[in-house]
Scaffold this active site. Structure first.
Site, PDB file in Angstrom:
ATOM      1  CE  LYS A 161     -14.856   2.862  -7.248  1.00  0.00           C
ATOM      2  NZ  LYS A 161     -15.001   4.321  -7.095  1.00  0.00           N
ATOM      3  CE1 TYR A 171      -9.795   5.696  -7.343  1.00  0.00           C
ATOM      4  CE2 TYR A 171      -9.725   4.211  -5.475  1.00  0.00           C
ATOM      5  CZ  TYR A 171     -10.294   4.615  -6.670  1.00  0.00           C
ATOM      6  OH  TYR A 171     -11.382   3.944  -7.175  1.00  0.00           O
ATOM      7  CG  ASN A 173     -18.384   5.602  -7.702  1.00  0.00           C
ATOM      8  OD1 ASN A 173     -17.664   4.767  -7.191  1.00  0.00           O
ATOM      9  ND2 ASN A 173     -17.919   6.551  -8.492  1.00  0.00           N
ATOM     10  CG  HIS A 180     -11.658   2.718 -10.868  1.00  0.00           C
ATOM     11  ND1 HIS A 180     -11.457   4.076 -10.812  1.00  0.00           N
ATOM     12  CD2 HIS A 180     -10.654   2.202 -11.634  1.00  0.00           C
ATOM     13  CE1 HIS A 180     -10.354   4.365 -11.506  1.00  0.00           C
ATOM     14  NE2 HIS A 180      -9.858   3.244 -12.017  1.00  0.00           N
ATOM     15  CD  GLU A 195      -6.598   3.136 -13.280  1.00  0.00           C
ATOM     16  OE1 GLU A 195      -7.551   2.490 -13.769  1.00  0.00           O
ATOM     17  OE2 GLU A 195      -6.728   4.278 -12.806  1.00  0.00           O
TER      18      GLU A 195
END
Ligand code: CMP
Length: 138
Positions: free
Chosen positions: A11, A51, A114, A117, A128
């Protein structure tokens, strides 16, 4: 034994902190092979679509803003039980709850920022991977 593929995203927080190599090294050390990888900057539309399952959640808008704030590194990983293995090495979504030795324990800032993913199930992994890579890439 099941040879699986899963999608991984480094990320914007981790890319910005120059941690791409460190994150990918942890994934490789966990026995996951990089089938393909690319750096890209998500558009708002792409982040919203990726998302979409979270669109009713209070953090959705902020998550989309974060995920479009800088480049990400998107990879297809392959290995035995790759989906679960990747989630194990990532650690809990909330870094405060992540186990020692996990990527999120080491590098994540918060439950939103975080670091990584990873797909959570075979169906989502398939969707995905297809979201970011065409059959010709794999
Ligand atoms: P990820 O595994 O990419 O899946 C959805 C993302 O939403 C998650 O990691 C976090 O980046 C973010 N997220 C999940 N829960 C929260 C929360 N309570 N507050 C803010 N962001 C969250």
């Amino acid at each position: 034994m099941t040879l699986e593929r899963t999608l991984s995203i480094v990320k914007p927080d981790a890319v910005q902190k120059n941690l791409v190599g460190a994150v990918l090294a942890k994934l490789e050390a966990a026995g996951l092979r990089i089938v393909n990888t690319k750096m890209m900057r998500l558009t708002v539309g792409q982040a919203q679509a990726f998302y979409a399952v979270h669109r009713e959640r209070p953090f959705y808008e902020s998550l989309v803003t974060f995920m479009t704030s800088g480049p990400v590194v998107v990879s297809v990983l392959e290995g035995e039980n790759a989906i679960a293995r990747n989630r194990e090495v990532m650690g809990a979504t909330d870094p405060a709850k992540a186990a020692e030795g996990t990527i999120r324990k080491a590098y994540a800032e918060s439950i939103e920022r975080n670091a990584v993913h990873g797909s959570d199930a075979p169906e989502t992994a398939k969707a995905e991977v297809a979201f970011f890579f065409s059959g010709c890439d794999l």
